[in-house]
Design a protein around this motif. Structure first.
Motif, PDB file in Angstrom:
ATOM      1  N   PRO A 112     -16.316 -26.811  30.352  1.00  0.00           N
ATOM      2  CA  PRO A 112     -16.585 -25.789  29.272  1.00  0.00           C
ATOM      3  C   PRO A 112     -16.389 -26.436  28.590  1.00  0.00           C
ATOM      4  O   PRO A 112     -17.691 -25.750  27.321  1.00  0.00           O
ATOM      5  CB  PRO A 112     -16.175 -24.710  29.582  1.00  0.00           C
ATOM      6  CG  PRO A 112     -15.479 -24.547  31.041  1.00  0.00           C
ATOM      7  CD  PRO A 112     -15.096 -25.773  32.057  1.00  0.00           C
TER       8      PRO A 112
ATOM      9  N   VAL B 118     -16.695 -18.809  38.071  1.00  0.00           N
ATOM     10  CA  VAL B 118     -17.740 -17.941  36.801  1.00  0.00           C
ATOM     11  C   VAL B 118     -16.801 -16.566  36.494  1.00  0.00           C
ATOM     12  O   VAL B 118     -16.465 -16.484  35.665  1.00  0.00           O
ATOM     13  CB  VAL B 118     -18.303 -17.504  37.809  1.00  0.00           C
ATOM     14  CG1 VAL B 118     -19.062 -16.427  37.540  1.00  0.00           C
ATOM     15  CG2 VAL B 118     -19.329 -19.244  37.896  1.00  0.00           C
TER      16      VAL B 118
ATOM     17  N   GLN C 122     -13.701 -16.643  35.830  1.00  0.00           N
ATOM     18  CA  GLN C 122     -12.088 -17.548  34.761  1.00  0.00           C
ATOM     19  C   GLN C 122     -13.084 -18.500  33.640  1.00  0.00           C
ATOM     20  O   GLN C 122     -12.463 -18.067  32.793  1.00  0.00           O
ATOM     21  CB  GLN C 122     -12.015 -18.821  35.411  1.00  0.00           C
ATOM     22  CG  GLN C 122     -10.960 -19.024  37.380  1.00  0.00           C
ATOM     23  CD  GLN C 122      -9.719 -18.397  36.258  1.00  0.00           C
ATOM     24  OE1 GLN C 122      -9.153 -17.897  34.761  1.00  0.00           O
ATOM     25  NE2 GLN C 122      -9.000 -17.217  37.835  1.00  0.00           N
ATOM     26  N   PHE C 123     -13.992 -18.495  33.634  1.00  0.00           N
ATOM     27  CA  PHE C 123     -15.365 -19.588  32.361  1.00  0.00           C
ATOM     28  C   PHE C 123     -16.315 -18.264  32.242  1.00  0.00           C
ATOM     29  O   PHE C 123     -17.153 -19.292  31.280  1.00  0.00           O
ATOM     30  CB  PHE C 123     -15.682 -21.091  32.676  1.00  0.00           C
ATOM     31  CG  PHE C 123     -14.178 -21.189  33.054  1.00  0.00           C
ATOM     32  CD1 PHE C 123     -12.603 -22.025  31.994  1.00  0.00           C
ATOM     33  CD2 PHE C 123     -13.886 -22.131  33.886  1.00  0.00           C
ATOM     34  CE1 PHE C 123     -11.746 -22.735  31.945  1.00  0.00           C
ATOM     35  CE2 PHE C 123     -12.366 -22.893  34.793  1.00  0.00           C
ATOM     36  CZ  PHE C 123     -11.853 -23.447  33.008  1.00  0.00           C
ATOM     37  N   GLY C 124     -16.774 -18.142  33.118  1.00  0.00           N
ATOM     38  CA  GLY C 124     -18.105 -17.631  32.230  1.00  0.00           C
ATOM     39  C   GLY C 124     -19.410 -18.021  33.196  1.00  0.00           C
ATOM     40  O   GLY C 124     -18.790 -19.219  34.141  1.00  0.00           O
ATOM     41  N   ASP C 125     -20.312 -17.940  33.065  1.00  0.00           N
ATOM     42  CA  ASP C 125     -21.375 -18.118  33.365  1.00  0.00           C
ATOM     43  C   ASP C 125     -21.604 -20.346  33.762  1.00  0.00           C
ATOM     44  O   ASP C 125     -23.021 -20.688  33.961  1.00  0.00           O
ATOM     45  CB  ASP C 125     -22.849 -17.758  33.637  1.00  0.00           C
ATOM     46  CG  ASP C 125     -22.925 -16.607  34.007  1.00  0.00           C
ATOM     47  OD1 ASP C 125     -22.293 -16.203  35.266  1.00  0.00           O
ATOM     48  OD2 ASP C 125     -24.120 -15.803  34.018  1.00  0.00           O
ATOM     49  N   ARG C 126     -21.929 -20.019  31.937  1.00  0.00           N
ATOM     50  CA  ARG C 126     -21.363 -21.330  31.988  1.00  0.00           C
ATOM     51  C   ARG C 126     -20.489 -22.774  32.231  1.00  0.00           C
ATOM     52  O   ARG C 126     -20.781 -23.795  32.799  1.00  0.00           O
ATOM     53  CB  ARG C 126     -21.031 -21.884  30.051  1.00  0.00           C
ATOM     54  CG  ARG C 126     -19.952 -21.473  30.051  1.00  0.00           C
ATOM     55  CD  ARG C 126     -18.864 -21.598  28.433  1.00  0.00           C
ATOM     56  NE  ARG C 126     -19.498 -22.491  27.778  1.00  0.00           N
ATOM     57  CZ  ARG C 126     -18.883 -22.115  26.410  1.00  0.00           C
ATOM     58  NH1 ARG C 126     -18.342 -21.473  26.042  1.00  0.00           N
ATOM     59  NH2 ARG C 126     -19.069 -23.962  26.100  1.00  0.00           N
TER      60      ARG C 126
ATOM     61  N   LEU D 107     -11.638 -20.261  27.460  1.00  0.00           N
ATOM     62  CA  LEU D 107     -11.913 -21.494  28.342  1.00  0.00           C
ATOM     63  C   LEU D 107     -10.510 -22.098  29.105  1.00  0.00           C
ATOM     64  O   LEU D 107     -10.366 -23.128  28.840  1.00  0.00           O
ATOM     65  CB  LEU D 107     -12.638 -22.782  27.368  1.00  0.00           C
ATOM     66  CG  LEU D 107     -13.483 -22.069  26.488  1.00  0.00           C
ATOM     67  CD1 LEU D 107     -13.754 -23.090  25.908  1.00  0.00           C
ATOM     68  CD2 LEU D 107     -14.815 -21.647  27.892  1.00  0.00           C
ATOM     69  N   ASP D 108      -9.819 -21.197  30.250  1.00  0.00           N
ATOM     70  CA  ASP D 108      -8.849 -21.284  30.063  1.00  0.00           C
ATOM     71  C   ASP D 108      -8.924 -20.528  31.232  1.00  0.00           C
ATOM     72  O   ASP D 108      -9.281 -19.653  32.043  1.00  0.00           O
ATOM     73  CB  ASP D 108      -7.664 -20.560  29.062  1.00  0.00           C
ATOM     74  CG  ASP D 108      -5.971 -21.567  29.919  1.00  0.00           C
ATOM     75  OD1 ASP D 108      -6.000 -22.199  30.173  1.00  0.00           O
ATOM     76  OD2 ASP D 108      -5.666 -21.582  28.774  1.00  0.00           O
ATOM     77  N   ILE D 109      -7.778 -21.183  32.619  1.00  0.00           N
ATOM     78  CA  ILE D 109      -7.315 -20.628  33.843  1.00  0.00           C
ATOM     79  C   ILE D 109      -7.065 -19.562  33.646  1.00  0.00           C
ATOM     80  O   ILE D 109      -5.575 -19.862  33.122  1.00  0.00           O
ATOM     81  CB  ILE D 109      -7.410 -21.645  35.157  1.00  0.00           C
ATOM     82  CG1 ILE D 109      -8.180 -22.334  35.187  1.00  0.00           C
ATOM     83  CG2 ILE D 109      -6.145 -20.584  36.087  1.00  0.00           C
ATOM     84  CD1 ILE D 109      -7.901 -23.862  36.071  1.00  0.00           C
ATOM     85  N   LYS D 110      -6.943 -18.295  33.758  1.00  0.00           N
ATOM     86  CA  LYS D 110      -5.825 -16.810  33.294  1.00  0.00           C
ATOM     87  C   LYS D 110      -4.224 -17.521  34.216  1.00  0.00           C
ATOM     88  O   LYS D 110      -3.163 -17.290  33.124  1.00  0.00           O
ATOM     89  CB  LYS D 110      -6.546 -15.720  34.550  1.00  0.00           C
ATOM     90  CG  LYS D 110      -5.515 -14.517  33.937  1.00  0.00           C
ATOM     91  CD  LYS D 110      -5.944 -13.609  34.049  1.00  0.00           C
ATOM     92  CE  LYS D 110      -5.967 -12.052  34.303  1.00  0.00           C
ATOM     93  NZ  LYS D 110      -5.800 -10.965  35.404  1.00  0.00           N
TER      94      LYS D 110
ATOM     95  N   ARG E 274     -12.876 -15.475  27.402  1.00  0.00           N
ATOM     96  CA  ARG E 274     -13.141 -15.858  28.812  1.00  0.00           C
ATOM     97  C   ARG E 274     -14.295 -17.152  28.352  1.00  0.00           C
ATOM     98  O   ARG E 274     -13.909 -18.639  28.608  1.00  0.00           O
ATOM     99  CB  ARG E 274     -14.074 -15.164  29.978  1.00  0.00           C
ATOM    100  CG  ARG E 274     -13.494 -15.463  31.079  1.00  0.00           C
ATOM    101  CD  ARG E 274     -13.767 -14.652  32.030  1.00  0.00           C
ATOM    102  NE  ARG E 274     -15.681 -14.356  32.031  1.00  0.00           N
ATOM    103  CZ  ARG E 274     -16.784 -13.646  32.566  1.00  0.00           C
ATOM    104  NH1 ARG E 274     -16.586 -13.824  34.049  1.00  0.00           N
ATOM    105  NH2 ARG E 274     -18.233 -13.572  32.722  1.00  0.00           N
ATOM    106  N   GLU E 275     -15.351 -16.941  27.770  1.00  0.00           N
ATOM    107  CA  GLU E 275     -16.665 -17.917  27.635  1.00  0.00           C
ATOM    108  C   GLU E 275     -16.263 -18.537  26.645  1.00  0.00           C
ATOM    109  O   GLU E 275     -16.989 -19.152  25.644  1.00  0.00           O
ATOM    110  CB  GLU E 275     -17.654 -16.995  28.260  1.00  0.00           C
ATOM    111  CG  GLU E 275     -17.757 -17.066  29.361  1.00  0.00           C
ATOM    112  CD  GLU E 275     -19.394 -15.948  29.608  1.00  0.00           C
ATOM    113  OE1 GLU E 275     -20.300 -17.099  29.439  1.00  0.00           O
ATOM    114  OE2 GLU E 275     -19.594 -14.973  30.473  1.00  0.00           O
TER     115      GLU E 275
END
Lengths: 154, 180
Positions: A39, A79, A81-85, B108-111, B131-132
């Protein structure tokens, strides 16, 4: 008897582990990598070789693979973790639908254009030679052809 | 009269070019805030809809109004973020008694990686999550870390695109803490 019992016990212990090993892993890093994005980098994960975020994402996928998750389960986790993108192919909703619509429209447009050109050429060729597609024979030639054909008429 | 086929092809090409231009222009970071600050303005901080990193509860930047907020956008995979974290923790301890806070926004990370990072660097300031990375786009964020200083009235008064250092904190944060 003792030996038979021991063998049976060993088989009982080994059998579930063997079946588990056969079912796992269900997918591989390489298999998931080409269907998801990095992403931050904005490119498919497989192409982001050096980016630190991509390496973290790969490590996450590898952990999920080792936990025996399927490709779809891993994609769902990504998804979350980062969403649909994170998906290389976005879900078919909202503006994302354009990603599916445009190629379909381009193909349809191409087919329509080729058909239109072909029809136009055919129409022009028909306009140039109306009626028969082969030239008519002169009177003598036509009579001779008729006579020849009658000769072979059984 | 113009033939319909070339006309249709022309329209299709224009539509595709317009789509491409939209795609390229919509991905670039906004530099509106930078311009306003350079002109001496103090623009209102954009509304950010975020969640807490640990529980996922909804939080907004407006929840911190009345405090001096040092909003730091970070990610666990970001190398400069690791180097910057101890400094931010020190300043949070300094800001807290004076009505201020550092506010981490992980993106933009892994929790799991983010929570490990917080534990490793013993960070005690509140941590939110985008998140995004969509909400922080309103701040024009394009690199990590980035830091935004917001005054008690909810206005952005300084920003740093890249890691902050002690000199930057002394120059911008310390005077703001003195203001009521």
């Amino acid at each position: 008897v003792k030996r038979v019992c021991l063998t049976a016990l060993l088989l009982l212990l080994i059998a579930p582990a063997a079946s588990l090993a056969a079912a796992c892993p269900k997918t591989s890093l390489a298999d998931v990598e080409d269907e998801v994005m990095c992403p931050v980098c904005g490119v498919p994960l497989g192409l982001a070789t050096e980016a630190p975020q991509a390496n973290r994402e790969r490590a996450f996928i590898q952990r999920e693979v080792e936990a025996c998750k399927s490709k779809q389960q891993i994609k769902n986790e990504l998804v979350a973790q980062f969403g649909d993108r994170v998906l290389a192919l976005p879900p078919q909703k909202g503006f994302n639908f354009v990603a599916y619509l445009v190629p379909a429209l381009v193909v349809l447009g191409g087919v329509a254009a080729v058909t239109a050109v072909a029809l136009r050429r055919r129409r022009r060729s028909d306009e140039r030679s109306p009626g028969a597609s082969t030239p008519a024979l002169a009177g003598d030639d036509a009579a001779r052809l008729e006579a020849d054909l009658e000769r072979y008429d059984l | 009269m113009v033939s319909p086929l070339p006309l249709a092809v022309g329209v299709a090409v224009i539509a595709l070019v317009a789509l491409l231009v939209y795609g390229v222009s919509s991905t670039g970071p906004s530099r509106t805030l930078d311009g306003q600050l350079a002109r001496g303005q103090k623009p209102a901080a954009p509304a950010l809809d975020l969640t807490t990193l640990d529980t996922g509860a909804k939080r907004s930047l407006a929840d911190y109004k009345g405090k001096v907020v040092l909003l730091n956008v970070w990610a666990s995979w970001c190398v400069p973020c690791r180097e910057e974290s101890p400094l931010l923790q020190r300043w949070h301890q300094r800001m807290e008694p004076q009505g201020g806070t550092v506010l981490g926004v992980d993106t933009l990370d892994i929790k799991g990686d983010a929570l490990d990072f917080i534990k490793k660097y013993k960070l005690t300031y509140p941590q939110l999550n985008d998140r995004e990375g969509t909400s922080i786009k309103r701040l024009g964020t394009a690199q990590y870390p980035e830091t935004f200083l917001i005054d008690r009235q909810g206005r952005v008064v300084a920003l740093q695109r890249g890691p902050v250092d002690d000199a930057w904190m002394k120059q911008h944060v310390a005077p703001l803490l003195q203001q009521s």
